[in-house]
Design an enzyme around this catalytic site. Structure first.
Site, short mmCIF file in Angstrom:
data_model
loop_
_atom_site.label_atom_id
_atom_site.label_comp_id
_atom_site.label_asym_id
_atom_site.label_seq_id
_atom_site.Cartn_x
_atom_site.Cartn_y
_atom_site.Cartn_z
CE1 TYR A 149 13.19 16.95 -44.19
CE2 TYR A 149 12.99 18.19 -46.06
CZ TYR A 149 13.46 17.88 -45.13
OH TYR A 149 14.92 18.43 -44.75
CE LYS A 196 23.87 7.26 -37.89
NZ LYS A 196 25.01 7.43 -37.90
CG ASP A 228 27.79 9.26 -39.13
OD1 ASP A 228 27.35 8.62 -40.21
OD2 ASP A 228 27.71 8.69 -38.10
CG ASP A 252 16.81 20.23 -47.16
OD1 ASP A 252 17.40 20.94 -47.58
OD2 ASP A 252 15.79 20.12 -46.43
CG ASP A 256 21.36 23.86 -47.75
OD1 ASP A 256 21.01 23.80 -48.69
OD2 ASP A 256 21.18 24.71 -46.70
#
Ligand code: NAD
Length: 377
Positions: A149, A196, A228, A252, A256
């Site tokens: 970001y 990852k 994942d 992020d 959610d």
């Protein structure tokens, strides 16, 4: 004691969820003898409309002078076609970076009263809960001022390609991991680093830092998961997690996902911590930024149907982390729980979209009033 709170209601449902939260804070102030002074500031879409920029300099400067910041949400379809640097969400990045809050704490807990609003089956929940209950209680610690970001981004000269960059320094990773370990130390003493590392060099670097930092927390069990797999484990067995520490992007997305498991995104609070306090400031409180994890929900704005509990619980986190008012924070959390016990529900947390016999649907305003009524000193 007097505390100054920078208040950014923002756009969409932002003002509708901020109002009940400040009313709850005022009730806490009245009961325990604190005074909360609000400095109302503009950021996001409303600031674009009035000043042409999502985060006016005077908003950031005024927020820096306050003891903490409480934000509703920013954004909306009317600003979606603006260039990236002028979009309302830029205000969030500017505030986080400007206040230096690098660690975002996002608790996700399934309250027993909201069991029917959780999309997972009982046996899925029970299988991973150490007490065999259909519940989970996890905390996502998301890095907030680095990574994708904030990395270099752009387009190729011919406009046919675009890029964003994931870049993390040792110090950025170390400080957020320490926040995670400190949180785990007062919880169930488990920390899972999500990355990852099978593909990304920056993730392999996270693991190197974690290998060193974890040695200082020998009583905390450290584990690693690829993102994942973590996304899958969250819906397969959420009870296995205590604290998850991860990057800006992965945090992020995973938070959610976790929010849906708690019944609704409208329930979840967050605290962004880590900023250095201006030594001249009067209360010496650490700077913190508090906000529900949801967005401005333009689809339900202006209808008094938004769930204000994520914002009220964010205000409770502010009492705890910025002001050190643990008793008051717990009283707010208990009052929220009591309102749910009483069967009060905003539309989003009514059992699986159907209103059960023991549930009463209320609006944001009424839910806030109920929490105030149920506040016990
Ligand atoms: P959203 O979180 O606003 O809404 C997603 C869904 O959840 C919608 O159906 C909405 O009605 C529902 N919802 C959200 N909060 C709720 C609440 N308190 N009570 C009941 N239902 C609730 O996400 P989105 O639709 O992807 O984004 C809308 C706008 O918000 C966009 O402009 C986006 O960029 C912005 N946004 C802002 C923030 C922030 O300010 N921190 C975070 C995320 C998105």
């Amino acid at each position: 004691m007097n505390y100054s709170i920078a208040l950014i209601p923002g756009d969409g449902i932002g003002p509708e969820v901020i109002k009940p939260a400040t009313e709850v804070l005022d009730a806490v102030g009245g009961a325990w003898g604190h005074v909360f002074n609000y400095v109302e500031l503009e950021a996001g879409g409303c600031a674009i409309d009035s000043t042409g920029e999502p985060l006016p300099q005077k908003t950031l400067e005024a927020a820096r002078q306050c003891d903490a910041l409480l934000l509703g949400a920013v954004g909306g379809p009317q600003w979606e076609n603006l260039p990236g640097h002028l979009r309302p969400e830029r205000a969030l990045l500017g505030l986080r970076a400007g206040l230096g809050v690098f660690a975002n704490l996002r608790p996700a807990k399934l309250l027993p009263q909201l069991r029917s609003a959780c999309p997972l089956k009982d046996d899925v929940l029970v299988s991973s809960n150490c007490e065999g209950k259909p519940e989970f209680d996890l905390l996502i610690v998301r890095e907030l001022t680095g990574g994708l970001y904030f990395g270099e981004r752009g387009r190729s000269a011919d406009g046919k390609a675009a890029f964003d960059t994931e870049r993390y320094s040792w110090d950025e990773i170390e400080r957020v991991l320490r926040t995670g370990y400190e949180a785990a130390a007062i919880r169930r003493k488990k920390l899972c680093v999500v990355d990852k590392a099978n593909v990304l060099e920056s993730s392999r670097f996270w693991r190197e830092v974690a290998a060193v930092v974890s040695k200082e927390y020998p009583d905390i069990e450290t584990s690693f998961l690829y993102v994942d797999n973590a996304a899958m484990q969250l819906v397969r067995a959420p009870g296995q997690f205590d604290v998850i520490a991860t990057s800006n992007l992965f945090g992020d997305i995973l938070s959610d996902e976790a929010s849906v498991l708690t019944g609704s995104i409208g329930m979840l609070p967050s605290a962004s911590l880590g900023g250095e306090r201006d030594p001249a400031a009067k209360n010496g409180c650490p700077v913190g930024m508090y906000e529900p994890i949801h967005g401005s929900a333009p689809d339900i704005a202006g209808k008094n149907i938004a769930n204000p509990l994520g914002t009220i619980l964010s205000a409770a986190m502010m009492l705890r982390y910025s002001f050190g008012l643990e008793k008051e924070a717990r009283a707010v959390e208990d009052a929220v729980s009591a309102a749910l016990d009483a069967g009060l529900r905003t539309l989003d947390i009514a059992g699986r979209g159907r209103v059960a016999a023991n549930e009463t649907i209320v609006g944001a305003k009424e839910m806030g009033e109920a929490v105030i009524k149920l506040l016990e000193k």
